[in-house]
Write an enzyme that holds these catalytic residues in place. Structure first.
Site, mmCIF file in Angstrom:
data_model
loop_
_atom_site.group_PDB
_atom_site.id
_atom_site.type_symbol
_atom_site.label_atom_id
_atom_site.label_comp_id
_atom_site.label_asym_id
_atom_site.label_seq_id
_atom_site.Cartn_x
_atom_site.Cartn_y
_atom_site.Cartn_z
ATOM 1 N N ARG A 46 -24.160 7.140 -1.533
ATOM 2 C CA ARG A 46 -22.783 7.152 -2.040
ATOM 3 C C ARG A 46 -22.302 8.594 -2.200
ATOM 4 O O ARG A 46 -21.140 8.916 -1.987
ATOM 5 C CB ARG A 46 -22.676 6.386 -3.373
ATOM 6 C CG ARG A 46 -21.292 6.462 -3.970
ATOM 7 C CD ARG A 46 -20.989 5.499 -5.119
ATOM 8 N NE ARG A 46 -22.121 5.005 -5.856
ATOM 9 C CZ ARG A 46 -22.796 5.678 -6.795
ATOM 10 N NH1 ARG A 46 -22.433 6.902 -7.121
ATOM 11 N NH2 ARG A 46 -23.834 5.133 -7.398
ATOM 12 N N TYR A 98 3.962 2.348 4.019
ATOM 13 C CA TYR A 98 3.184 1.152 4.347
ATOM 14 C C TYR A 98 3.235 0.190 3.154
ATOM 15 O O TYR A 98 3.108 0.615 2.006
ATOM 16 C CB TYR A 98 1.738 1.562 4.662
ATOM 17 C CG TYR A 98 0.789 0.388 4.715
ATOM 18 C CD1 TYR A 98 1.061 -0.704 5.538
ATOM 19 C CD2 TYR A 98 -0.360 0.360 3.932
ATOM 20 C CE1 TYR A 98 0.206 -1.797 5.572
ATOM 21 C CE2 TYR A 98 -1.222 -0.724 3.965
ATOM 22 C CZ TYR A 98 -0.921 -1.804 4.785
ATOM 23 O OH TYR A 98 -1.772 -2.885 4.807
ATOM 24 N N ASP A 170 0.857 11.476 3.912
ATOM 25 C CA ASP A 170 0.188 10.461 4.741
ATOM 26 C C ASP A 170 0.567 10.753 6.186
ATOM 27 O O ASP A 170 1.720 10.552 6.594
ATOM 28 C CB ASP A 170 0.641 9.063 4.292
ATOM 29 C CG ASP A 170 -0.120 7.952 5.018
ATOM 30 O OD1 ASP A 170 -0.574 8.189 6.158
ATOM 31 O OD2 ASP A 170 -0.225 6.843 4.455
ATOM 32 N N LYS A 195 -6.535 3.768 12.129
ATOM 33 C CA LYS A 195 -5.469 3.833 13.137
ATOM 34 C C LYS A 195 -5.821 4.810 14.268
ATOM 35 O O LYS A 195 -6.819 4.629 14.922
ATOM 36 C CB LYS A 195 -4.158 4.186 12.440
ATOM 37 C CG LYS A 195 -3.892 3.368 11.171
ATOM 38 C CD LYS A 195 -3.803 1.874 11.478
ATOM 39 C CE LYS A 195 -3.349 1.021 10.326
ATOM 40 N NZ LYS A 195 -4.306 0.587 9.367
HETATM 41 O O1 P1T Z 1 -5.489 -0.278 6.145
HETATM 42 P P1 P1T Z 1 -6.040 0.969 5.500
HETATM 43 O O2 P1T Z 1 -7.072 1.674 6.317
HETATM 44 O O3 P1T Z 1 -6.445 0.750 4.087
HETATM 45 O O4 P1T Z 1 -4.826 2.032 5.475
HETATM 46 C C1 P1T Z 1 -3.663 1.854 4.728
HETATM 47 C C2 P1T Z 1 -2.515 2.581 5.358
HETATM 48 C C3 P1T Z 1 -2.141 3.808 4.849
HETATM 49 N N1 P1T Z 1 -1.124 4.522 5.371
HETATM 50 C C4 P1T Z 1 -0.424 4.052 6.430
HETATM 51 C C5 P1T Z 1 0.717 4.855 6.962
HETATM 52 C C6 P1T Z 1 -0.761 2.830 7.009
HETATM 53 O O5 P1T Z 1 -0.048 2.404 8.064
HETATM 54 C C7 P1T Z 1 -1.830 2.063 6.462
HETATM 55 C C8 P1T Z 1 -2.218 0.728 7.009
HETATM 56 N N2 P1T Z 1 -1.216 0.133 7.810
HETATM 57 C C9 P1T Z 1 -1.318 -1.084 8.435
HETATM 58 C C10 P1T Z 1 -2.403 -1.877 8.350
HETATM 59 C C11 P1T Z 1 -0.147 -1.491 9.213
HETATM 60 O O6 P1T Z 1 -0.223 -2.400 10.054
HETATM 61 O O7 P1T Z 1 0.904 -0.866 9.023
#
Ligand code: P1T
Length: 380
Positions: A46, A98, A170, A195
């Site tokens: 961890r 998001y 972000d 992503k």
């Molecule tokens: O899904 P995760 O890895 O927890 O990430 C969250 C997140 C944070 N910031 C942005 C700009 C994002 O687009 C996302 C996750 N977005 C999607 C799953 C979506 O389809 O828009």
């Protein structure tokens, strides 16, 4: 070193014992100690894991930062950043984010006593208006999900100077290839590595990149104390994906540009939002603070909810699915899917309507993508 060389080599020297060219998956939870407290620097996974360390070093290098702190998801990264704050602290946030970010801030952190101000940060004056001596964080998403609005990073950093507010960006929608917020003086860059960084829709992850050592220490403490870390296998997959980030992004950009121009001229499409189109209201800012744009495009159909459904049901190459940034093209309906957790009245005010469709243009052959979209649009 330049971008692609960093992607392939940063944090990824051949392994010392065997010369393995690829960072191994250190699938271990713990490490042998010679004597209590006497160890190799690795005690427990961890806290530290060599595969995760390699990922953190690589993405930090891609962002032009000094330190990466990796997490089990993008939202886990965001949650850990919020633990830097205390009850009564105020946060100014971009209003179009998001849906899961909105949900976490409003439904989880608000009740711990944090105070959120949602503003349209496309106009920095809106940020200035709510800044006060209790503001501790300015949270910017640029380009935004799903409306692809931009925020002027230089202006926000200038505004935060002399206040007690940290600035977090972000950078998921731009990727480190097209935008480097740290160069503008931002304190923290956040990614959902699920992503573009991972790039193959096969792993969920997140990361925070910083330059400042003291801030790194606080986040490292929280990474270990909160514990939302990625496992070695997920770290390895993300790192493997990141090696090709540069060439993938070039192709995403090229394909998205072609799709955006094609859709702009289509009679069933009311409007196309893509920061690299001259028609985007912030195209000049895009050229100033970005080096190109990812495969994210938003369109408004000249139709209604039924038309949107028919379009989405009749595609064969684009897959109807949440998420984005993988090599395959995805498409989705934000109001019903990714942004369902944003209250309807907020969605309406932002412009997340029933005719809004979000595309994540992949790296397939462009002829097949255009043909697929035309086929789907015939059903609108
Ligand atoms: O899904 P995760 O890895 O927890 O990430 C969250 C997140 C944070 N910031 C942005 C700009 C994002 O687009 C996302 C996750 N977005 C999607 C799953 C979506 O389809 O828009």
């Amino acid at each position: 070193m330049k971008f692609n060389t960093r992607a392939i080599h940063a944090g990824q020297a051949p392994e010392e014992k065997t010369g393995a060219v690829i960072v191994p998956v250190f699938q271990t939870s713990t490490y042998a100690q010679q004597s209590p407290g006497v160890h190799t620097g690795f005690e427990y996974s961890r806290t530290h894991n060599p595969t995760r360390d390699a990922l953190e070093e690589c993405i930090a290098a891609l962002e032009g930062g000094n330190y990466g702190i990796a997490f089990a998801s993008g939202l886990a990264a965001e949650d850990t950043i919020m633990h830097l704050l205390e009850a009564g602290d105020e946060i100014v946030c971009t209003d179009d984010v998001y849906g899961g970010t909105y949900r976490q801030f409003e439904k989880v952190h608000r009740k711990t006593g944090l105070v959120f101000h949602w503003v349209d940060s496309t106009n920095p004056e809106n940020v200035a208006r709510v800044l006060n001596d209790r503001t501790r964080l300015i949270w910017i998403e640029t380009p935004t999900n799903p409306l692809l609005k931009l925020t002027d990073l230089a202006a926000i950093v200038e505004m935060a100077r002399g206040t007690k507010a940290l600035v977090a960006v972000d950078n998921t929608f731009a990727s480190p290839f097209f935008q480097s917020p740290l160069e503008f003086g931002v304190d923290m860059v956040v990614h959902s590595t699920t992503k573009y960084v991972g790039g193959h829709s096969d792993v969920v992850g997140g990361i925070v990149v910083v330059k400042d050592e003291a801030l790194r220490d606080r986040l490292k403490f929280l990474q270990n104390a909160v514990g939302a870390v990625p496992g070695p296998w997920d770290s390895w997959l993300t790192l493997r994906g990141a090696k090709t980030l540069g060439i993938r992004m070039e192709r995403h950009f090229q394909n998205a540009m072609a799709v955006a121009r094609h859709l702009e001229g289509h009679p069933k499409v009311a409007s196309v939002v893509y920061p690299w189109l001259e028609s985007h209201p912030q195209h000049e800012l895009a050229k100033r603070q970005m080096r190109g744009m990812s495969g994210m495009i938003t369109v408004y159909l000249d139709s209604d909810l039924n038309g949107s459904r028919r379009f989405l049901e009749n595609l064969k190459v684009f897959t109807l699915a949440e998420s984005l940034g993988g090599v395959e093209s995805l498409i989705e309906h934000p109001a019903i899917m990714t942004h369902a957790s944003v209250p309807p009245e907020v969605r309406q005010a932002l412009g997340i309507h029933d005719t809004l469709i979000r595309l994540s243009v992949g790296i397939e052959d462009i002829e097949d993508l255009l043909e697929d979209l035309d086929r789907g649009l015939q059903h609108v």
